[in-house]
Write an enzyme that holds these catalytic residues in place. Structure first.
Site, PDB file in Angstrom:
ATOM      1  N   GLN A 184      61.833  32.407  26.043  1.00 41.31           N
ATOM      2  CA  GLN A 184      61.435  30.910  25.841  1.00 41.31           C
ATOM      3  C   GLN A 184      62.748  31.368  24.584  1.00 41.31           C
ATOM      4  OE1 GLN A 184      60.636  28.734  23.219  1.00 41.31           O
ATOM      5  NE2 GLN A 184      61.308  26.784  24.124  1.00 41.31           N
ATOM      6  N   GLU A 209      50.936  44.027  31.962  1.00 40.83           N
ATOM      7  CA  GLU A 209      51.672  43.545  30.420  1.00 40.83           C
ATOM      8  C   GLU A 209      50.621  42.405  29.783  1.00 40.83           C
ATOM      9  OE1 GLU A 209      54.971  41.300  31.887  1.00 40.83           O
ATOM     10  OE2 GLU A 209      54.957  39.762  29.626  1.00 40.83           O
ATOM     11  N   ARG A 265      68.806  18.113  36.501  1.00 41.97           N
ATOM     12  CA  ARG A 265      70.005  17.472  36.092  1.00 41.97           C
ATOM     13  C   ARG A 265      70.063  17.887  38.035  1.00 41.97           C
ATOM     14  NH1 ARG A 265      74.350  15.323  34.372  1.00 41.97           N
ATOM     15  NH2 ARG A 265      73.289  14.132  32.303  1.00 41.97           N
ATOM     16  N   ASN A 308      63.851  36.925  30.086  1.00 44.84           N
ATOM     17  CA  ASN A 308      63.062  35.559  31.435  1.00 44.84           C
ATOM     18  C   ASN A 308      63.947  35.676  30.858  1.00 44.84           C
ATOM     19  OD1 ASN A 308      62.043  33.466  32.705  1.00 44.84           O
ATOM     20  ND2 ASN A 308      59.943  34.794  32.211  1.00 44.84           N
ATOM     21  N   HIS A 341      60.654  34.102  37.582  1.00 39.49           N
ATOM     22  CA  HIS A 341      59.133  33.569  37.885  1.00 39.49           C
ATOM     23  C   HIS A 341      58.887  33.211  39.032  1.00 39.49           C
ATOM     24  CE1 HIS A 341      55.363  31.913  37.038  1.00 39.49           C
ATOM     25  NE2 HIS A 341      54.714  32.711  38.588  1.00 39.49           N
ATOM     26  N   ARG A 398      57.800  31.048  41.118  1.00 37.33           N
ATOM     27  CA  ARG A 398      56.142  29.933  41.670  1.00 37.33           C
ATOM     28  C   ARG A 398      56.065  29.383  42.773  1.00 37.33           C
ATOM     29  NH1 ARG A 398      54.283  28.598  36.221  1.00 37.33           N
ATOM     30  NH2 ARG A 398      52.754  26.439  38.113  1.00 37.33           N
ATOM     31  N   ARG A 455      59.797  25.387  40.501  1.00 40.25           N
ATOM     32  CA  ARG A 455      60.043  24.186  39.427  1.00 40.25           C
ATOM     33  C   ARG A 455      61.093  24.749  38.716  1.00 40.25           C
ATOM     34  NH1 ARG A 455      55.601  24.577  34.866  1.00 40.25           N
ATOM     35  NH2 ARG A 455      54.018  23.809  36.306  1.00 40.25           N
ATOM     36  N   HIS A 456      61.621  26.320  38.602  1.00 39.25           N
ATOM     37  CA  HIS A 456      62.236  26.602  37.972  1.00 39.25           C
ATOM     38  C   HIS A 456      63.461  27.209  38.975  1.00 39.25           C
ATOM     39  CE1 HIS A 456      59.753  29.567  36.805  1.00 39.25           C
ATOM     40  NE2 HIS A 456      59.557  28.685  36.393  1.00 39.25           N
ATOM     41  N   GLU A 491      58.334  38.115  38.746  1.00 35.60           N
ATOM     42  CA  GLU A 491      56.999  38.039  38.140  1.00 35.60           C
ATOM     43  C   GLU A 491      56.216  36.741  39.912  1.00 35.60           C
ATOM     44  OE1 GLU A 491      57.048  35.548  34.346  1.00 35.60           O
ATOM     45  OE2 GLU A 491      57.082  36.966  33.574  1.00 35.60           O
ATOM     46  N   THR A 516      52.565  29.770  31.761  1.00 32.93           N
ATOM     47  CA  THR A 516      51.169  31.296  31.924  1.00 32.93           C
ATOM     48  C   THR A 516      50.444  30.798  31.262  1.00 32.93           C
ATOM     49  OG1 THR A 516      52.961  31.772  32.975  1.00 32.93           O
ATOM     50  CG2 THR A 516      50.998  32.846  33.398  1.00 32.93           C
ATOM     51  N   HIS A 526      54.947  37.053  26.237  1.00 28.45           N
ATOM     52  CA  HIS A 526      54.067  35.288  25.554  1.00 28.45           C
ATOM     53  C   HIS A 526      54.341  34.949  24.948  1.00 28.45           C
ATOM     54  CE1 HIS A 526      53.527  31.554  27.812  1.00 28.45           C
ATOM     55  NE2 HIS A 526      53.462  31.774  28.354  1.00 28.45           N
ATOM     56  N   HIS A 544      63.845  30.329  32.210  1.00 25.67           N
ATOM     57  CA  HIS A 544      64.458  29.241  31.848  1.00 25.67           C
ATOM     58  C   HIS A 544      66.037  28.492  31.532  1.00 25.67           C
ATOM     59  CE1 HIS A 544      60.982  29.137  29.275  1.00 25.67           C
ATOM     60  NE2 HIS A 544      61.281  30.556  29.131  1.00 25.67           N
TER      61      HIS A 544
HETATM   62  N1  PXP Z   1      55.764  37.388  30.330  1.00 27.42           N
HETATM   63  C1  PXP Z   1      54.718  36.417  31.161  1.00 27.42           C
HETATM   64  C2  PXP Z   1      54.094  37.103  32.687  1.00 27.42           C
HETATM   65  C3  PXP Z   1      55.208  35.263  32.180  1.00 27.42           C
HETATM   66  O1  PXP Z   1      54.305  34.465  32.703  1.00 27.42           O
HETATM   67  C4  PXP Z   1      56.292  34.924  30.760  1.00 27.42           C
HETATM   68  C5  PXP Z   1      56.850  33.363  30.814  1.00 27.42           C
HETATM   69  O2  PXP Z   1      57.336  33.358  31.842  1.00 27.42           O
HETATM   70  C6  PXP Z   1      57.073  35.506  30.263  1.00 27.42           C
HETATM   71  C7  PXP Z   1      56.448  36.687  29.725  1.00 27.42           C
HETATM   72  C8  PXP Z   1      57.703  35.002  28.910  1.00 27.42           C
HETATM   73  O3  PXP Z   1      56.937  34.495  28.122  1.00 27.42           O
HETATM   74  P1  PXP Z   1      58.491  33.150  26.491  1.00 27.42           P
HETATM   75  O4  PXP Z   1      59.405  32.392  27.707  1.00 27.42           O
HETATM   76  O5  PXP Z   1      57.262  32.535  26.214  1.00 27.42           O
HETATM   77  O6  PXP Z   1      59.183  34.388  25.540  1.00 27.42           O
END
Ligand code: PXP
Length: 258
Positions: free
Chosen positions: A236, A150, A17, A6, A42, A44, A48-49, A69, A100, A213, A9
Site C-alpha cells: 500500500q 511471514e 473502473r 505487493n 494475493h 483472494r 476483489r483485485h 498469497e 488481511t 503489513h 493495489h
Molecule cells: N503481507 C501480507 C500477507 C498481506 O496480506 C499484505 C497485504 O496484502 C501485505 C504483506 C502488504 O501489506 P501492505 O499493503 O499494508 O503493505
C-alpha cells in the site's frame, strides 16, 4: 533485506473502473528495474483485485520470484498449484475485511493447513505462513515443515500510526484511539519485542522469516533493523507514494498531448 513488492493495489485502482488500466502485469519490469526482489500478489477468494488471469500471467512472465498469497480454501490451493509461483503464502481471509486482519490461526486450522502445505510441496512450491508473532504460532509452523513464516506487522503498524497521529480508518484492530502517549509507547515496544522474539525463535527452528503489513516510509526502519528478518512484503505505502512521485510526469505527458 529483501523487498517483495505487493502489486495488488494496482489492480485495486483498475477495478475501480472495471477496465484494463492500470494493468498489474505492466509493473513487473519496473519492479525489477527498481531493485525489487520479489513480486507479491494475493489471489483472494472474492477476486476483489487480482484475477486468475492476472495471477497466471504474472507467474508465467515475471523474471522475479512470485510470492502468491492465498487462503487455505481447497479450490484456491488447486489453482495456485497449477500456477506454480515460487512461493505460496497462506493467509486468513474474511469477506468483509478491508485488508488481511491478523495472522492465520494454525491451531484451529492445523489439519487443513497441513493438507494445503503438502499439496503445495508436491508441486514444488515453497510455503510461507502469515502468522501473528508469537511462540505458539512459530512452534506450530515448525511442525508444519514450512520454509518461511511471514510475521504480521499490522498491530505494530497500527500502534505506530496512533502514536504519530496518522490513523484515520476505523477498520484497524486497535479500536481505542484515546490511549495515552505513554501507553502507546509501551505498546509499540511490546509489539516490536514480540516480533523480535518470534523472528529469533523461527530462525532457531530453521524457518526463514519475512514480515509485512502496514509497513511504510515512516515505520519500516524499526522492523528492517531486526537482523533475523530476511524479507519485507510491502504494498500500500509504495503504490500510494507512486501516485505522487509519478503525478508530475503524468500531468506533463497529458499537457504535451494538448
Ligand atoms: N503481507 C501480507 C500477507 C498481506 O496480506 C499484505 C497485504 O496484502 C501485505 C504483506 C502488504 O501489506 P501492505 O499493503 O499494508 O503493505
Amino acid at each position: 533485506m529483501l523487498l517483495g513488492v505487493n502489486i495488488d493495489h494496482i489492480a485495486v485502482l483498475r477495478e475501480a473502473r472495471k477496465i484494463n488500466d492500470p494493468n498489474p502485469l505492466d509493473a513487473l519490469g519496473i519492479c525489477k528495474l527498481a531493485g525489487a526482489d520479489q513480486i507479491t500478489i494475493h489471489l483472494r477468494e472474492d477476486r476483489r483485485h487480482i484475477h486468475d488471469d492476472d495471477a497466471k500471467r504474472i507467474c508465467e512472465q515475471s523474471t522475479l520470484p512470485v510470492n502468491l498469497e492465498c487462503s487455505i480454501n481447497e479450490e484456491i490451493i488447486d489453482i495456485v498449484c497449477k500456477m506454480k509461483p515460487s512461493r505460496a503464502t497462506l493467509v486468513p481471509e474474511n469477506r468483509d475485511e478491508v485488508t488481511t486482519e491478523g495472522g492465520l490461526d494454525l491451531n484451529s486450522n492445523f489439519q487443513r493447513i497441513e493438507n494445503a502445505v503438502k499439496k503445495l510441496h508436491e508441486n514444488e512450491i515453497e510455503v510461507s505462513l502469515f502468522i501473528d508473532p508469537n511462540k505458539e504460532m512459530i512452534e506450530l509452523a515448525s511442525k508444519l515443515n514450512v520454509e518461511w513464516v511471514e510475521l504480521h506487522t499490522g498491530t505494530f503498524a497500527n500502534v505506530y500510526a496512533m502514536l504519530h497521529g496518522n490513523l484515520k480508518n476505523s477498520h484497524h484492530s486497535i479500536k481505542d484511539l484515546e490511549l495515552k502517549k505513554d501507553e502507546l509507547k509501551k505498546l509499540l515496544q511490546k509489539s516490536k519485542k514480540e516480533i523480535k522474539k518470534a523472528a529469533s525463535l523461527a530462525q532457531k527452528l530453521k524457518i526463514k522469516v519475512a514480515a509485512g503489513h502496514g509497513l511504510n516510509y515512516q515505520n519500516v526502519n524499526e522492523i528492517s533493523s531486526l537482523k533475523t528478518i530476511e524479507e519485507l512484503n510491502i504494498g500500500q505505502s509504495i503504490i500510494a507514494r507512486s501516485v505522487f512521485t509519478g503525478l508530475q510526469i503524468a500531468i506533463k505527458d497529458m499537457k504535451d498531448l494538448l
